[in-house]
Design an enzyme around this catalytic site. Sequence first.
Site, mmCIF file in Angstrom:
data_model
loop_
_atom_site.group_PDB
_atom_site.id
_atom_site.type_symbol
_atom_site.label_atom_id
_atom_site.label_comp_id
_atom_site.label_asym_id
_atom_site.label_seq_id
_atom_site.Cartn_x
_atom_site.Cartn_y
_atom_site.Cartn_z
ATOM 1 C CB CYS A 2 25.473 64.102 34.088
ATOM 2 S SG CYS A 2 25.195 63.313 35.601
ATOM 3 C CD GLU A 104 31.710 63.308 31.388
ATOM 4 O OE1 GLU A 104 31.461 62.123 30.976
ATOM 5 O OE2 GLU A 104 30.635 63.848 31.729
#
Length: 221
Positions: A2, A104
Amino acid sequence: MCGRYTLLADEIEILNEFGIEREIDSYQPSYNIAPGQDVLAVIHDGKEKRAGYLRWGLVPSWAEDEKIGYKMINARSETAHQKPSFKNLMARKRCLIVADSFYEWRREGKTKQPKRIQVAGRKLFAFAGLWDKWVHNEKELFTCTILTREANDFMQDIHHRMPIILPRDKEDEWVTSGKMPPDEVHQFLQTVQPEELTAYDVDTYVNAAKNNDAACIKPIA
């Protein structure tokens, strides 16, 4: 993994969602939160939950150089309970890192397509995080890292890792349960089931951390 996320909710929504009574000092929403920035987190001080800012990128209390934080934005939940950098923090310095989506990048040939990922049917959520206090030559830092896990079926098409998003009914247990053996914390994380997620493509404009406006989250065809 992340490496970027968003928090666009207003302060009242956050206080209500996480059951916090005190106001948040200097709260600012953001379309593009990046490592090295101050991020909103919730801890329990032994009496109550409090929300405040930690710098994203863990600098362990024993570190000689704060630059180590840029290498420690994430911690693998599978092994954190065994690693010197995270073991003691698993036991006693757990936090909620507040977000409402994360980004992402999905590899497509020679390019990477950024995606904005949200929890289905839930506006606000919290990543499972760890925090620490670092003091060196009279300089004091409070920093954090986000725990990650192997991607679930939904995320595998995008990336092989994903942040641990705590279900609403697990959030308080994560921050208020006091000191626990690291192995028990590890077992707790193993019981956390991934939330249902949704995703859509956004422009590569989000790739630059300096870009922080609504264009970051605008869907592209």
